[in-house]
Write a protein that holds these residues in place. Structure first.
Motif, PDB file in Angstrom:
ATOM      1  N   GLY A 141       0.819  -1.214   0.000  1.00 40.90           N
ATOM      2  CA  GLY A 141       0.000   0.000   0.000  1.00 40.90           C
ATOM      3  C   GLY A 141       0.849   1.258   0.000  1.00 40.90           C
ATOM      4  O   GLY A 141       1.991   1.257   0.455  1.00 40.90           O
ATOM      5  N   ARG A 142       0.257   2.351  -0.527  1.00 42.96           N
ATOM      6  CA  ARG A 142       0.982   3.620  -0.605  1.00 42.96           C
ATOM      7  C   ARG A 142       1.204   4.225   0.776  1.00 42.96           C
ATOM      8  O   ARG A 142       2.289   4.718   1.085  1.00 42.96           O
ATOM      9  CB  ARG A 142       0.218   4.635  -1.463  1.00 42.96           C
ATOM     10  N   ARG A 143       0.152   4.224   1.582  1.00 44.19           N
ATOM     11  CA  ARG A 143       0.203   4.914   2.874  1.00 44.19           C
ATOM     12  C   ARG A 143       1.312   4.392   3.795  1.00 44.19           C
ATOM     13  O   ARG A 143       2.137   5.186   4.274  1.00 44.19           O
ATOM     14  CB  ARG A 143      -1.161   4.826   3.561  1.00 44.19           C
ATOM     15  N   PRO A 144       1.386   3.087   4.094  1.00 50.85           N
ATOM     16  CA  PRO A 144       2.416   2.653   5.042  1.00 50.85           C
ATOM     17  C   PRO A 144       3.840   2.894   4.539  1.00 50.85           C
ATOM     18  O   PRO A 144       4.721   3.265   5.327  1.00 50.85           O
ATOM     19  CB  PRO A 144       2.130   1.154   5.224  1.00 50.85           C
ATOM     20  N   VAL A 145       4.079   2.703   3.250  1.00 53.53           N
ATOM     21  CA  VAL A 145       5.422   2.917   2.722  1.00 53.53           C
ATOM     22  C   VAL A 145       5.810   4.389   2.820  1.00 53.53           C
ATOM     23  O   VAL A 145       6.935   4.733   3.212  1.00 53.53           O
ATOM     24  CB  VAL A 145       5.515   2.420   1.262  1.00 53.53           C
ATOM     25  N   LEU A 146       4.877   5.275   2.494  1.00 54.55           N
ATOM     26  CA  LEU A 146       5.161   6.707   2.592  1.00 54.55           C
ATOM     27  C   LEU A 146       5.418   7.141   4.034  1.00 54.55           C
ATOM     28  O   LEU A 146       6.342   7.918   4.311  1.00 54.55           O
ATOM     29  CB  LEU A 146       3.992   7.505   2.017  1.00 54.55           C
ATOM     30  N   LEU A 147       4.610   6.656   4.948  1.00 51.29           N
ATOM     31  CA  LEU A 147       4.784   7.049   6.349  1.00 51.29           C
ATOM     32  C   LEU A 147       6.120   6.572   6.892  1.00 51.29           C
ATOM     33  O   LEU A 147       6.814   7.323   7.601  1.00 51.29           O
ATOM     34  CB  LEU A 147       3.628   6.502   7.201  1.00 51.29           C
ATOM     35  N   VAL A 148       6.508   5.353   6.578  1.00 55.35           N
ATOM     36  CA  VAL A 148       7.811   4.841   7.023  1.00 55.35           C
ATOM     37  C   VAL A 148       8.945   5.657   6.414  1.00 55.35           C
ATOM     38  O   VAL A 148       9.921   6.015   7.093  1.00 55.35           O
ATOM     39  CB  VAL A 148       7.962   3.351   6.658  1.00 55.35           C
ATOM     40  N   ALA A 149       8.831   5.979   5.128  1.00 55.57           N
ATOM     41  CA  ALA A 149       9.865   6.773   4.458  1.00 55.57           C
ATOM     42  C   ALA A 149      10.016   8.143   5.122  1.00 55.57           C
ATOM     43  O   ALA A 149      11.138   8.633   5.312  1.00 55.57           O
ATOM     44  CB  ALA A 149       9.523   6.932   2.983  1.00 55.57           C
ATOM     45  N   LEU A 150       8.896   8.757   5.494  1.00 53.31           N
ATOM     46  CA  LEU A 150       8.947  10.071   6.138  1.00 53.31           C
ATOM     47  C   LEU A 150       9.555   9.988   7.531  1.00 53.31           C
ATOM     48  O   LEU A 150      10.302  10.891   7.948  1.00 53.31           O
ATOM     49  CB  LEU A 150       7.542  10.675   6.205  1.00 53.31           C
TER      50      LEU A 150
END
Length: 400
Positions: free
Chosen positions: A69-78
């Motif tokens: 999913g987009r959301r978990p990957v983006l949040l971890v990256a941030l």
């Protein structure tokens, strides 16, 4: 799966912050070397190594976003970006600084996955139009970043840039936590490993045509960055103050092209939009090159030609990026990451080539010729995409 797309401002912030993380601290390189008691060449790894790291991160983040999913990957990256920025600000050792500077590259997932999110939530031609408008806005960041970073360094020291990175990262993380819902479409197949997803893309001729077009479109810009400063100072004798404005002209052109792409993408197909952009770039460069070949020599002729590259790139990139993500909508994240990585790798190779070539012969002619050659390869790839879509009987604009 319910689609909860983020607001446009969230997408713009995610995409614009990626180039800021690259160039805002550039005026501080000398001070970093002095403070951490090392030489300038080693500190410059914070640029070259960062670019290499971001290419790898994009290759990884895209497939992970397709799988989880987009959301978990983006949040971890941030989260990784915020922690890395804070450690860079506190670093007392060059190796600690460089290691966490490389981890700062996680912010590029924001750009890559923002493109995938736009594609998730819009049909291809609408996505291309929106990406055009986003590109128009984000082009401002590379122009203002070094100026603001230099002011911060002068007032508060080089570490203030990284404290600002960390602060902005936390704010964007909070915004995404509230605003960014999951947009990944329901998978029609079982989740694929990263290598299988990438292989599925590169085995598709349509994806390759779109990816090659993007790579060599961006490549012309990298050639400009490598050669234009030397041409401007040695061939035309412009001042450093004038140089900043002249180099910024191509970015202004890119913003104009992004606006045109956003305005007209709903009326023409993606390959046609790519062709228009490539023809614009090639025409401007051809005229500029002809002026120099017949004996003309002026900064106006040189930079007027390169402005057309900016306009053409702004028109081309929304179509080529959206087309690449639309070949396999279920692999949009992988496609966005792979295209981004290829653009960085191609840009690095073409930058090195330009640096070597500009050192010999007629510098303005060499730079314009190399930019024209790169743009021409992009034109051929755009034409190939048009033919492949026609032979398939349907363009990417038909799928959602």
């Amino acid at each position: 799966m319910a689609r909860t797309p983020p607001h446009l401002i969230t997408i713009i912030l995610l995409t614009a912050f990626s180039p800021l993380s690259l160039n805002m601290f550039l005026p501080s390189l000398g001070h970093i070397a002095e403070d951490l008691q090392t030489d300038y060449a080693l500190v410059s790894v914070a640029i070259a190594g960062y670019l290499a790291t971001t290419a790898v991160i994009q290759l990884i983040a895209g497939p992970l976003a397709d799988r989880f999913g987009r959301r978990p990957v983006l949040l971890v990256a941030l989260v990784i970006f915020c922690i890395s920025s804070f450690v860079c600000a506190m670093a007392e050792n060059i190796w600690v600084f460089l290691f966490f500077r490389m981890l700062q590259g996680s912010i590029t997932a924001g750009y890559t996955l923002s493109m995938a999110i736009v594609r998730d939530t819009h049909p291809p031609q609408q996505a291309a139009g929106l990406i055009g408008y986003i590109s128009m806005c984000m082009a401002i960041a590379p122009m203002l970043g070094p100026v603001f970073g230099g002011l911060l360094d002068t007032a508060f020291g080089w570490r203030s840039n990284f404290y600002l990175y960390a602060t902005c990262g936390v704010l964007i993380l909070a915004l995404c936590w509230v605003d960014l819902g999951e947009t990944r479409p329901e998978r029609q197949e079982s989740d694929q490993p990263m290598t299988r997803a990438i292989l599925a893309l590169i085995q598709d001729p349509r994806f390759c045509a779109y990816a090659v077009c993007s790579t060599f479109t961006v490549g012309a810009f990298y050639i400009f960055l490598a050669g234009a400063p030397l041409v401007a100072t040695t061939s035309f004798g412009v001042t450093t103050a004038e140089l900043g404005f002249l180099i910024g002209s191509i970015t202004v052109g890119f913003s104009a092209g992004g606006f045109l792409a956003g305005k007209f993408s709903s009326r023409i197909s993606l390959p046609a939009m790519m062709l228009i952009g490539r023809l614009t770039a090639c025409t401007g460069l051809s005229i500029g090159l002809l002026v120099f070949l017949v004996g003309g020599s002026s900064p106006f002729a040189f930079f007027a030609g390169t402005i057309f590259v900016g306009i053409g790139n702004g028109i081309t990139m929304p179509g080529s990026n959206t087309g690449a993500m639309s070949v396999r909508p279920d692999l949009a994240g992988s496609a966005a990451g792979l295209v981004g990585a290829l653009a960085l790798a191609g840009g690095a190779a073409l930058t090195s080539l330009a640096g070597i070539a500009v050192g010999t012969g007629d510098q303005p002619v060499t730079v314009l010729a190399l930019m024209l050659a790169s743009s021409a390869v992009g034109l051929a790839a755009a034409f190939a995409a048009l033919l492949l879509e026609r032979s398939a009987g349907t363009g990417p604009q038909a799928s959602h």
